[in-house]
Design a protein around this motif. Structure first.
Motif, PDB file in Angstrom:
ATOM      1  N   ARG A  59       4.521   7.759  -3.383  1.00 52.62           N
ATOM      2  CA  ARG A  59       3.580   8.545  -4.526  1.00 52.62           C
ATOM      3  C   ARG A  59       2.988   7.408  -5.222  1.00 52.62           C
ATOM      4  O   ARG A  59       1.516   6.889  -5.914  1.00 52.62           O
ATOM      5  CB  ARG A  59       4.847   8.927  -6.263  1.00 52.62           C
ATOM      6  N   LEU A  60       3.737   6.253  -5.315  1.00 49.26           N
ATOM      7  CA  LEU A  60       3.469   5.133  -6.135  1.00 49.26           C
ATOM      8  C   LEU A  60       1.919   3.910  -4.935  1.00 49.26           C
ATOM      9  O   LEU A  60       2.038   2.487  -5.229  1.00 49.26           O
ATOM     10  CB  LEU A  60       4.323   3.560  -7.293  1.00 49.26           C
ATOM     11  N   GLY A  61       3.285   3.893  -4.130  1.00 49.22           N
ATOM     12  CA  GLY A  61       2.441   3.119  -2.187  1.00 49.22           C
ATOM     13  C   GLY A  61       3.764   1.790  -2.885  1.00 49.22           C
ATOM     14  O   GLY A  61       4.669   1.925  -2.949  1.00 49.22           O
ATOM     15  N   VAL A  62       3.560   0.950  -1.271  1.00 50.40           N
ATOM     16  CA  VAL A  62       4.680   0.180  -1.030  1.00 50.40           C
ATOM     17  C   VAL A  62       4.832  -1.266  -1.902  1.00 50.40           C
ATOM     18  O   VAL A  62       3.803  -1.646  -1.580  1.00 50.40           O
ATOM     19  CB  VAL A  62       4.602  -0.076   1.041  1.00 50.40           C
ATOM     20  N   LEU A  63       5.563  -1.023  -2.189  1.00 55.65           N
ATOM     21  CA  LEU A  63       6.101  -2.666  -2.862  1.00 55.65           C
ATOM     22  C   LEU A  63       6.553  -3.493  -2.314  1.00 55.65           C
ATOM     23  O   LEU A  63       7.850  -3.954  -1.765  1.00 55.65           O
ATOM     24  CB  LEU A  63       7.456  -2.116  -4.430  1.00 55.65           C
ATOM     25  N   HIS A  64       5.474  -4.223  -2.347  1.00 55.42           N
ATOM     26  CA  HIS A  64       5.273  -5.723  -1.125  1.00 55.42           C
ATOM     27  C   HIS A  64       5.838  -7.010  -1.680  1.00 55.42           C
ATOM     28  O   HIS A  64       6.306  -7.992  -1.272  1.00 55.42           O
ATOM     29  CB  HIS A  64       5.067  -5.626  -0.173  1.00 55.42           C
ATOM     30  N   SER A  71      -2.213  -7.434  -6.538  1.00 51.62           N
ATOM     31  CA  SER A  71      -3.170  -6.498  -6.153  1.00 51.62           C
ATOM     32  C   SER A  71      -2.398  -5.274  -5.883  1.00 51.62           C
ATOM     33  O   SER A  71      -1.356  -4.871  -5.756  1.00 51.62           O
ATOM     34  CB  SER A  71      -3.511  -6.944  -4.953  1.00 51.62           C
ATOM     35  N   GLY A  72      -3.505  -4.261  -4.879  1.00 56.98           N
ATOM     36  CA  GLY A  72      -2.438  -3.036  -4.616  1.00 56.98           C
ATOM     37  C   GLY A  72      -2.567  -1.197  -5.554  1.00 56.98           C
ATOM     38  O   GLY A  72      -4.080  -1.820  -6.513  1.00 56.98           O
ATOM     39  N   ARG A  73      -2.769  -0.545  -5.191  1.00 55.59           N
ATOM     40  CA  ARG A  73      -2.743   0.519  -5.890  1.00 55.59           C
ATOM     41  C   ARG A  73      -3.355   0.793  -7.595  1.00 55.59           C
ATOM     42  O   ARG A  73      -3.929   1.383  -7.856  1.00 55.59           O
ATOM     43  CB  ARG A  73      -2.471   1.677  -5.521  1.00 55.59           C
ATOM     44  N   GLN A  74      -1.961   0.307  -7.850  1.00 57.00           N
ATOM     45  CA  GLN A  74      -2.291  -0.451  -9.679  1.00 57.00           C
ATOM     46  C   GLN A  74      -3.477  -1.456 -10.408  1.00 57.00           C
ATOM     47  O   GLN A  74      -2.773  -1.701 -11.117  1.00 57.00           O
ATOM     48  CB  GLN A  74      -0.454   0.060 -10.377  1.00 57.00           C
ATOM     49  N   PHE A  75      -4.318  -2.034  -9.435  1.00 57.62           N
ATOM     50  CA  PHE A  75      -4.646  -2.800  -9.726  1.00 57.62           C
ATOM     51  C   PHE A  75      -5.677  -3.407  -9.416  1.00 57.62           C
ATOM     52  O   PHE A  75      -6.352  -3.007  -8.033  1.00 57.62           O
ATOM     53  CB  PHE A  75      -3.494  -4.539  -9.712  1.00 57.62           C
ATOM     54  N   PRO A  76      -6.683  -3.765 -10.132  1.00 55.37           N
ATOM     55  CA  PRO A  76      -7.954  -3.465  -9.374  1.00 55.37           C
ATOM     56  C   PRO A  76      -8.219  -5.043  -8.531  1.00 55.37           C
ATOM     57  O   PRO A  76      -9.809  -5.112  -8.222  1.00 55.37           O
ATOM     58  CB  PRO A  76      -8.988  -3.748 -10.502  1.00 55.37           C
ATOM     59  N   ASN A  77      -7.340  -5.722  -8.331  1.00 54.97           N
ATOM     60  CA  ASN A  77      -7.703  -6.437  -7.779  1.00 54.97           C
ATOM     61  C   ASN A  77      -7.507  -6.997  -6.689  1.00 54.97           C
ATOM     62  O   ASN A  77      -7.196  -6.009  -5.729  1.00 54.97           O
ATOM     63  CB  ASN A  77      -6.399  -7.633  -8.160  1.00 54.97           C
ATOM     64  N   GLN A  78      -8.127  -7.711  -5.534  1.00 53.27           N
ATOM     65  CA  GLN A  78      -8.179  -8.003  -3.775  1.00 53.27           C
ATOM     66  C   GLN A  78      -7.576  -8.977  -3.881  1.00 53.27           C
ATOM     67  O   GLN A  78      -7.666 -10.830  -4.581  1.00 53.27           O
ATOM     68  CB  GLN A  78      -8.746  -8.481  -2.969  1.00 53.27           C
ATOM     69  N   PRO A  79      -6.490  -9.218  -3.034  1.00 48.06           N
ATOM     70  CA  PRO A  79      -5.336 -10.647  -2.797  1.00 48.06           C
ATOM     71  C   PRO A  79      -6.530 -12.145  -2.719  1.00 48.06           C
ATOM     72  O   PRO A  79      -6.402 -13.403  -2.800  1.00 48.06           O
ATOM     73  CB  PRO A  79      -5.061 -10.861  -1.715  1.00 48.06           C
TER      74      PRO A  79
END
Length: 267
Positions: A5-10, A107-115
């Motif tokens: 549901r939320l993507g990989v938590l890395h 960064s990732g699905r819940q966040f608007p940023n890129q690394p």
């Protein structure tokens, strides 16, 4: 963690709250025996007082506040409300509305940023990652993203047991040629063994360092040089990193230049 549901938590970080200070480590290391005992990993750590007074203290406290805010958001999305309240309280208490140093990047699905969004453009990009895209389409996406920062890219991949060859997929070299990127592969120096066998240390560190003239700026954290790690698709991993004014943290990588014998240019 509900990956589907939320993507990989890395993301990987440690937060320790004491009576007067809070300590934070943002790292590439998982909570595993390999990461803590044998892998080559990188980390950025700092501490801040719970009641900051000076400008530098407020900056470090704000960086901790942004990490705590991200943890609160992740906890709330899974229904871990008690953890969310604790993290949000820490974020609120430390927030001073100043630009943080180091810069925190969720960064990732819940966040608007890129690394890599806080790395601008420079002369050379050193990308340390144990994983790289192996198919042509993904490799082109990653190379195009890296090309936006520098036309010369030095890849630091996962070393073999002998330590003489770095594992970077052929697809990456092909994509670099097609995009007009000079691709080099940094290799570690031969270690002096003194007659003893050198223990194999698996590279698991993630760091992207941009050189502009004599200055360096680096992303240090959890993101691999993959489509999912660099937030180049809708299925991106949730990652955490910080941007610091630092050269590559492995000394032999920092010493590798475009004219050094250890660089294999235009493979």
């Amino acid at each position: 963690w509900p990956t589907r549901r939320l993507g990989v938590l890395h993301a990987k970080c440690l937060v320790a709250v004491g009576s007067a200070r809070v300590h934070v480590v943002v790292t590439s290391a998982n909570l595993t025996e390999g990461s803590w005992c044998s892998n080559l990993e990188v980390a950025a750590g700092w501490s801040a007082p719970l009641k900051p007074t000076s400008g530098p203290e407020r900056c470090r406290a704000q960086a901790v506040a942004e990490i705590a805010a991200g943890i609160a958001q992740l906890a709330e999305s899974t229904g871990a409300l008690s953890m969310a309240r604790v993290a949000q309280r820490l974020s609120t208490d430390l927030s001073r509305l100043v630009k943080p140093t180091p810069l925190v990047v969720w960064s990732g699905r819940q966040f608007p940023n890129q690394p890599l969004q806080y790395l601008e453009r420079g002369d050379e990009l050193v990308v340390m990652s144990p994983f790289w895209p192996a198919d042509d389409e993904s490799a082109m996406l990653v190379v195009s993203a890296l090309k936006g920062h520098a036309s010369t890219v030095i890849a630091v991949g996962r070393n073999t047991v002998g330590g003489t060859v770095m594992e970077v997929p052929d697809a990456l070299a092909s994509a670099a040629r097609a995009a007009g990127v000079t691709l080099g592969v940094a290799q570690p120096p031969e270690e002096s063994t003194g007659g003893q066998e050198v223990a194999y240390r698996r590279l698991h560190a993630k760091q992207v360092s941009l050189r502009a003239g004599r200055s360096w700026r680096s992303y240090v954290g959890s993101a691999n040089a993959t489509v999912q790690g660099l937030s180049l698709s809708n299925l991106s991993n949730i990652e955490l990193g910080v941007v610091v004014d630092s050269a590559p943290l492995l000394p032999w990588v920092a010493a590798t230049g475009t004219q050094a014998p250890a660089l294999i240019a235009d493979p």
